[in-house]
Design an enzyme around this catalytic site. Structure first.
Site, PDB file in Angstrom:
ATOM      1  N   GLN A 257     -22.867  34.899 -12.726  1.00 46.86           N
ATOM      2  CA  GLN A 257     -22.084  35.498 -11.649  1.00 46.86           C
ATOM      3  C   GLN A 257     -22.778  36.733 -11.076  1.00 46.86           C
ATOM      4  O   GLN A 257     -23.185  37.637 -11.811  1.00 46.86           O
ATOM      5  CB  GLN A 257     -20.690  35.894 -12.137  1.00 46.86           C
ATOM      6  CG  GLN A 257     -19.776  36.341 -10.994  1.00 46.86           C
ATOM      7  CD  GLN A 257     -18.379  36.678 -11.459  1.00 46.86           C
ATOM      8  OE1 GLN A 257     -18.147  37.769 -11.959  1.00 46.86           O
ATOM      9  NE2 GLN A 257     -17.437  35.746 -11.297  1.00 46.86           N
TER      10      GLN A 257
ATOM     11  N   HIS B 206      -7.815  33.915  -8.288  1.00 42.59           N
ATOM     12  CA  HIS B 206      -6.947  34.715  -9.147  1.00 42.59           C
ATOM     13  C   HIS B 206      -5.720  35.064  -8.300  1.00 42.59           C
ATOM     14  O   HIS B 206      -5.843  35.701  -7.257  1.00 42.59           O
ATOM     15  CB  HIS B 206      -7.659  35.986  -9.606  1.00 42.59           C
ATOM     16  CG  HIS B 206      -6.835  36.806 -10.548  1.00 42.59           C
ATOM     17  ND1 HIS B 206      -7.104  36.884 -11.892  1.00 42.59           N
ATOM     18  CD2 HIS B 206      -5.732  37.566 -10.338  1.00 42.59           C
ATOM     19  CE1 HIS B 206      -6.199  37.664 -12.467  1.00 42.59           C
ATOM     20  NE2 HIS B 206      -5.357  38.087 -11.538  1.00 42.59           N
TER      21      HIS B 206
ATOM     22  N   GLY C  47      -4.988  33.278 -13.538  1.00 43.50           N
ATOM     23  CA  GLY C  47      -4.064  34.404 -13.527  1.00 43.50           C
ATOM     24  C   GLY C  47      -2.777  34.149 -14.276  1.00 43.50           C
ATOM     25  O   GLY C  47      -2.027  33.223 -13.953  1.00 43.50           O
TER      26      GLY C  47
ATOM     27  N   ARG D 277      -7.838  36.340 -20.485  1.00 41.80           N
ATOM     28  CA  ARG D 277      -7.058  37.097 -21.469  1.00 41.80           C
ATOM     29  C   ARG D 277      -6.267  36.176 -22.399  1.00 41.80           C
ATOM     30  O   ARG D 277      -6.132  36.447 -23.588  1.00 41.80           O
ATOM     31  CB  ARG D 277      -6.127  38.079 -20.750  1.00 41.80           C
ATOM     32  CG  ARG D 277      -6.860  39.205 -20.034  1.00 41.80           C
ATOM     33  CD  ARG D 277      -5.890  40.150 -19.341  1.00 41.80           C
ATOM     34  NE  ARG D 277      -5.067  39.456 -18.349  1.00 41.80           N
ATOM     35  CZ  ARG D 277      -3.901  39.899 -17.903  1.00 41.80           C
ATOM     36  NH1 ARG D 277      -3.407  41.049 -18.350  1.00 41.80           N
ATOM     37  NH2 ARG D 277      -3.219  39.231 -16.998  1.00 41.80           N
TER      38      ARG D 277
ATOM     39  N   LYS E 132     -15.418  33.318  -6.745  1.00 41.96           N
ATOM     40  CA  LYS E 132     -14.096  33.690  -7.249  1.00 41.96           C
ATOM     41  C   LYS E 132     -13.511  34.752  -6.333  1.00 41.96           C
ATOM     42  O   LYS E 132     -14.197  35.713  -5.958  1.00 41.96           O
ATOM     43  CB  LYS E 132     -14.174  34.216  -8.681  1.00 41.96           C
ATOM     44  CG  LYS E 132     -12.784  34.482  -9.277  1.00 41.96           C
ATOM     45  CD  LYS E 132     -12.853  34.913 -10.738  1.00 41.96           C
ATOM     46  CE  LYS E 132     -11.434  35.080 -11.290  1.00 41.96           C
ATOM     47  NZ  LYS E 132     -11.426  35.595 -12.676  1.00 41.96           N
TER      48      LYS E 132
ATOM     49  N   CYS F 166     -13.346  41.218  -8.409  1.00 37.95           N
ATOM     50  CA  CYS F 166     -13.242  42.342  -9.338  1.00 37.95           C
ATOM     51  C   CYS F 166     -12.443  43.493  -8.717  1.00 37.95           C
ATOM     52  O   CYS F 166     -12.769  43.969  -7.629  1.00 37.95           O
ATOM     53  CB  CYS F 166     -14.625  42.843  -9.735  1.00 37.95           C
ATOM     54  SG  CYS F 166     -14.573  44.268 -10.853  1.00 37.95           S
TER      55      CYS F 166
END
Length: 316
Positions: free
Chosen positions: A68, A168, A200, A224, A139, A98
């Site tokens: 990336q 996301h 997400g 996560r 992304k 980001c």
């Protein structure tokens, strides 16, 4: 269903990629972003961040890894993408998501969601210099501070030549605060023709099923949730029916610890274990107890000879 393992800056690096992909369930990984400013980065910079390039751009368990890139200089992004391709990258992903303030202040990541024309130019330039057999993906989030331009941004990526995009389902301003707006991903999938991967707030199998239904996406990226429950990808695919027992998780922690024997200083090694335990505490009560214990340890030697001592003895 394809499951992609997301990068997590400062935690989910190549060491943890290796640990989690050995567990199984993942079809693809994306590296932590490599910041491109105004120069052609040397090869060692890419090898350091993505050592999988030495292994045909795959983890030790054979899962492919995309490299990336993050930046706003069109020509420099293209030049570096060409360099990465020459190193044997499986694919190149471009970061438009980001939310970190330091990144955004320097016109990177989600800040570019305010400039869809620039997003188009970056993807197009990268696509033009990368061999056709190497996929170029991107992304994005739903926007910077509003979803007003979400469809425009997604269309810009498609028209620039992206083969696939991960969305996301929050804006930059939303950060990581729940909820994720999966219904907006559905609007994007209806607006463009290329594949979309949903991302997400996917912590459980139930979340994954709901996300698929609401977003209209078959494929999912988890970050996560994967760190919190290392069996999640297997559970989502139906090849595992229960989460791992705590002794199995602790073995994964030890494997991760051993992977940090070189390249990370002592204090950082302890910090990485505490960081992972903090995520695990969402799923495991044992992690809450272990976190309280580990945070009192001041050195790597102390952590290894106390916290991991029983497992190390078993392996001898």
């Amino acid at each position: 269903m394809r499951i992609l393992l997301a990068p997590m800056e400062g935690l989910l690096d190549f060491r943890l990629r290796d640990t989690l992909t050995r567990v199984g369930g993942y079809d693809e990984c994306v590296s932590e972003f490599i910041r491109v400013n105004d120069t052609l980065l040397p090869s060692h910079r890419y090898y350091r961040c993505v050592p999988e390039l030495y292994n045909n751009s795959r983890t030790k368990s054979g899962v492919p890894v995309k490299v990336q890139l993050l930046g706003s200089d069109v020509n420099c992004m293209a030049e570096n993408a060409s360099k990465v391709a020459s190193l044997g990258a499986y694919g190149i992903d471009i970061n438009f998501g980001c939310p970190a303030p330091t990144v955004n202040r320097n016109r990177g990541g989600a800040a570019l969601l305010k400039e869809p024309n620039l997003m188009y130019e970056i993807v197009k330039a990268v696509r033009n210099v990368v061999p056709r057999e190497i996929p170029v993906t991107a992304k994005m989030r739903l926007g910077y501070d509003t979803t007003e331009h979400a469809l425009v941004c997604a269309k810009a990526l498609e028209e620039g030549g992206a083969k696939e995009i991960v969305v996301h389902a929050r804006t930059k301003v939303d950060g990581y605060k729940p909820p994720a707006y999966w219904e907006w991903i559905s609007k994007i999938t209806e607006h463009i023709k290329i594949p979309v991967v949903a991302n997400g707030e996917i912590w459980t199998v139930t979340d994954a099923i709901r996300c698929q239904k609401i977003s209209g996406c078959k494929d999912i990226m988890i970050g996560r949730g994967a760190v919190t429950n290392p069996a999640l990808a297997l559970l989502m695919k139906g090849t595992q029916y229960n989460r791992f027992e705590w002794f199995e998780i602790k073995h994964l922690l030890l494997n991760y610890w051993k992977s940090m024997e070189t390249g990370i200083d002592g204090i950082s090694k302890n910090g990485r274990i505490k960081q992972w335990l903090k995520y695990l505490s969402r799923e495991y009560e044992e992690a809450i107890v272990d976190f309280q214990y580990v945070k009192q340890l001041s050195s790597p030697k102390e952590l290894e000879t106390t916290y991991f001592s029983d497992l190390i003895s078993l392996r001898k």
